[in-house]
Scaffold this motif. Structure first.
Motif, PDB file in Angstrom:
ATOM      1  N   THR A  98       0.801  -1.154   0.054  1.00 45.85           N
ATOM      2  CA  THR A  98      -0.101   0.031  -0.020  1.00 45.85           C
ATOM      3  C   THR A  98       0.893   1.325   0.000  1.00 45.85           C
ATOM      4  O   THR A  98       0.154   2.453  -0.053  1.00 45.85           O
ATOM      5  CB  THR A  98      -0.994   0.349   1.316  1.00 45.85           C
ATOM      6  N   LEU A  99       2.205   1.340  -0.051  1.00 43.42           N
ATOM      7  CA  LEU A  99       3.009   2.346   0.287  1.00 43.42           C
ATOM      8  C   LEU A  99       3.522   2.905  -1.316  1.00 43.42           C
ATOM      9  O   LEU A  99       4.173   4.058  -1.493  1.00 43.42           O
ATOM     10  CB  LEU A  99       4.222   2.262   0.949  1.00 43.42           C
ATOM     11  N   GLY A 100       3.098   2.297  -2.253  1.00 45.35           N
ATOM     12  CA  GLY A 100       3.355   3.027  -3.646  1.00 45.35           C
ATOM     13  C   GLY A 100       4.544   3.173  -4.087  1.00 45.35           C
ATOM     14  O   GLY A 100       4.862   3.809  -5.052  1.00 45.35           O
ATOM     15  N   MET A 101       5.594   2.173  -3.712  1.00 49.36           N
ATOM     16  CA  MET A 101       7.085   2.253  -4.143  1.00 49.36           C
ATOM     17  C   MET A 101       7.390   0.730  -4.358  1.00 49.36           C
ATOM     18  O   MET A 101       7.046   0.097  -3.273  1.00 49.36           O
ATOM     19  CB  MET A 101       7.866   2.957  -3.458  1.00 49.36           C
ATOM     20  N   ASN A 154       7.738   4.032  -8.901  1.00 46.52           N
ATOM     21  CA  ASN A 154       6.663   4.671  -8.177  1.00 46.52           C
ATOM     22  C   ASN A 154       5.394   3.807  -8.280  1.00 46.52           C
ATOM     23  O   ASN A 154       4.296   4.221  -8.478  1.00 46.52           O
ATOM     24  CB  ASN A 154       6.481   6.085  -8.420  1.00 46.52           C
ATOM     25  N   GLN A 156       4.219  -0.187  -6.252  1.00 45.07           N
ATOM     26  CA  GLN A 156       4.540  -1.443  -5.355  1.00 45.07           C
ATOM     27  C   GLN A 156       4.509  -2.578  -6.324  1.00 45.07           C
ATOM     28  O   GLN A 156       5.204  -3.429  -6.075  1.00 45.07           O
ATOM     29  CB  GLN A 156       3.679  -1.474  -4.298  1.00 45.07           C
TER      30      GLN A 156
END
Lengths: 228, 228, 228, 228, 228, 228
Positions: free
Chosen positions: D100-103, D182, D184
């Motif tokens: 869920t942190l997008g990276m 950018n 996950q």
């Protein structure tokens, strides 16, 4: 008719005076890339807009080169602050090629015993890659719990968006880390200076931290550049 | 003071020289619509910006008409290429009404035996609606598995965002398909020309595809317009 | 241990009783695709969840086939309503392959003189492609201005997200249109039945439309399926 | 009642058989973080879901530790392939803390003369940080223009989302790069194997690349693991 | 060279004639804030752009003050319409500080027996906070079901994005509500005027609502400002 | 077969033990609404998940009522803390109807002289509506500049996403404010307790704030609930 130079001068003046045209978001790009025109960007920097991104006219793609997508400013460490840390941040201002691509980055070098004080980035998650050294890194979650550990060369820690985090060189040589962000302008609030060096009402600060007027005054002198 | 025409000329020149002001994203609109001013768009096209969308001044809504939201260029087939395919793409350049609305589309006609070579759209999912004919369509997923089938008139296939896909007319009459995208500028990379016709270092291509210098040279001559 | 069938039965029962697990958004996918497991979807349909999408377990990709990405229900017209329109909508319920891909679509056939009454889609822009016939299409913007035109075969109209729109067959043969949306579940509110057939307080409706009790009662009988 | 272990076994079986529950997007998180439960993740890996992220139950935050946010797999180089490249990718499967942190990120080491063949990531922009060595890196834009350069230690290149890119070690020692994304789960399509090793119809490939049956057969044998 | 005033006049004219430059989205901001320059905004209002947001040059942050982030227009009720409702909406036009921040709001006062007729906001969810009084509020979902209740002072109702909703003062004193939106420009379509007062083809309206020519004519006279 | 109750118990246990299934984002909903099933939510609360939202099975829409969309907990002030502030926050845990709709809110009452200490919300912009009283409100931007003002009843201030802000009742009666957020779970970090009450390494804090061991110890005793 106007020459291209006249137009650039015109827009340079416009951006100098009226400030920048900002844009709204860090979402999916709608074109391959958009490199802002260098001359305009130059004038923008000159007027001290401290890294605020702008909607600027893009260069013609025929004038775009591979160099527009490369940043060389992270080849060596920057200048060390009193905290013992040297940060070089790539942002639109010094790396226009990031424009609309949703990422940015920074190199930080920390002296032995040096720290990166508690701070957070309002608009991005951060990936910290330890290029060299031994560093204590951690963050605080919404329930005030600390998640901290010592990392070594080659390890990576993820710091969730918007949460307070911090670092300290706990090894015996300089630490070099490379931090990447999922926003072209993650923003930054360093807690000591944002809280004690920004001019928040003194009575409010006394009540918030349970400190007396003298103690708050002392903190302010440390962190407010204007009170020095 | 300036007349409106002077202003338009000014901006037309500006966009011709300094290139376009692009914007950042394909997300939710923040207004009903925004039709870029036609004259500016005209000058933009003239300078060959190959469909890159722009932040352009919108027309006054009083000058906006229903026609701004209608595209008639897909009433008939376009010109067929060597691959036996004729594509008409609606983009900001020829259909300004799409601006900020998050969708675009294309009509493709494929001759008997003609193909749409392997390609992908970096910024959109595609829905393919078979208006007429019998066509083999497929895509490749991240684990290099092909999902392909023959579709008939009235059937629809969804091609997930960013994945390589391809088509071939396997019937006995011209195929007409209508493709819609969830981006106003999905982008496109046609594999043969992006890889062999773009000027990637020859040694790298030899190693990547296991081909010798002569074979790579032959591929380049086929797909690089400059080497012809 | 449980067999796979037992597990499927278990989950089928669970979804039948407790309703569906919905998910939050129509944004960028984080995987190539995700086809919900057919048996679960079957039970979901059986319990009349009127098209609400669900977070359901995906099929193993080894069980996924090209057919999962193809919809054949639009090969022929559906059943015509009293308004003279036959709509076939592809949604998660009948086309699981759309899951997480941010698009959906519908085929509508309209008889000569038939209409698609004023309605809107709360969560999507719509592209209308006229496959056959001659149709008057329009939408109303936020300042209550109508943008309407007669479209012919091959033309396309874009209807901005969330705005009221409508259609009428003004030609002399059946109209076939193909509408695509930039959401996997655009939603729909048909004005006559949403306002007069839904059970909004009668006094409020009288005041809002300047109609008397008898007139509102007559409208309600027309559009409320329960009052018939 | 069931013990926790029974429940974990139950869910492990469920995920093994019915495949993963995937989620829809890479947007803003709605909580600080969400670490999937390790045992479930373990069973997921066991069933070879090749990195597809899943909506899995999160660990209780009381069971979450700093180690959940740290990845140590990039401390040393991985195993080198025939192309002379060793890639270690951090994804949900081996670094659940990214959830869920997008990276996400990868370490790649390239031998002298080794290459990273033309490929692209359907769902992310990539930042390439050269940790060590001298490497030729480039990408191709939508108009088939190459933007390529030789980078040295400490330099960074940004590769716009969804565009084909490639690398080659042009120095005289091993190159180490650190790539961050950018998303996950950025996805990856390696052109040689996606096109020639995936099973696209042979006739279509012949027409697309202007190669004869024998040449295509030879390419297939190189890149299709099943044809070997 | 030009003075700042000349530049402002230039841009004011430009925006007056060519209309506004709109931007694309309501997503994450990429800077702390961006206050549009007041003089430009003034000229924009003068040309009656009914609240359409614009990409305007931001003020220099040194000229930005706390007042830019404060709206005082909601201290007292506005002017009551025939429906017995007085709405004050904060939007970019009267509260530039909202720019790029993804929220807006409105105060509505409703006389005893007064109504807020069925309407919807195409681009936002609404939170209704009852500051004073007793009010019947409800919305209609996609399956034409009404969710309505009487709310008292201090209660809050959430109205899902894009769905038709309505209010009526059912108490014995003036109702004051404060509505907030998750878009800086949520948009609004009031059903009676959007449908009957906008100029949709009369025959289509007759068929859609089952009304005769005279009845539709009567509705139009009520809601079309031009037919009065 | 299992009864519905058995299933609910099963899932309640599952969520109690394995913690919640969270979801990824605050973007556009893909359905009208999704009310999590109450019994599951109940068990979730029981296990103290401090407001972390979850992907939970939605109620059948036939079991959904208007009451699901109404929150009554803000009719009166909450309990006052030592700082003289009483906050009632509506979140998924106590107002399930917010689920997937992208907004949440809070009521705060502040005693005369009471404060809301410096804090920030990592995932949302906040609109502060002053329902009653006179309150000093401000925020700090990325360059450590304070934007603060005294607001009166009926005024509204917008606090940009992720920036530190604070309040103090500077009037002579209780202040009541209503804050709304553009996220269903904005998160919160209160500076004094996040920094001094969370357990960040003492040496690092000394260096960051220029305080000695005794002073840091004193701060910790004030803000760390475990050290009391």
């Amino acid at each position: 008719m106007f020459s291209q130079n006249t137009l650039l001068i015109f827009f340079a003046i416009f951006f100098l005076h009226v400030s920048t045209i900002t844009f709204a978001s860090d979402p999916d790009p709608v074109q391959d890339f958009c490199i802002p025109h260098q001359k305009l960007l130059g004038s923008m920097n000159a007027s001290h807009h401290h890294g605020i991104p702008s909607i600027l006219p893009c260069k013609n793609s025929s004038e775009t080169t591979a160099t527009d997508f490369v940043f060389s400013g992270t080849k060596a460490a920057g200048n060390f602050s009193e905290d013992g840390i040297a940060v070089i941040s790539a942002s639109l201002a010094n790396f226009p090629g990031l424009n609309t691509l949703g990422m940015s980055f920074a190199r930080a070098d920390i002296e032995v015993g040096g720290i990166n004080p508690p701070h957070f980035h309002p608009r991005a998650t951060e990936l910290v890659h330890v290029v060299e050294g031994k560093v204590y890194i951690g963050f605080v979650d919404s329930s005030n719990r600390v998640f901290a550990r010592v990392l070594e060369q080659g390890e990576v820690m993820v710091l969730p968006r918007g949460l307070v985090h911090f670092m300290m060189n706990v090894g015996d040589k300089i630490v070099t880390i490379f931090g990447s962000f999922n926003s072209q302008n993650p923003g930054m609030q360093k807690i000591p200076s944002a809280v004690f060096g920004s001019g928040i009402d003194e009575e409010l600060l006394q009540k918030a931290f349970g400190l007396d007027s003298k103690q708050i005054g002392s903190m302010r002198r440390k962190f407010d550049p204007n009170s020095k």
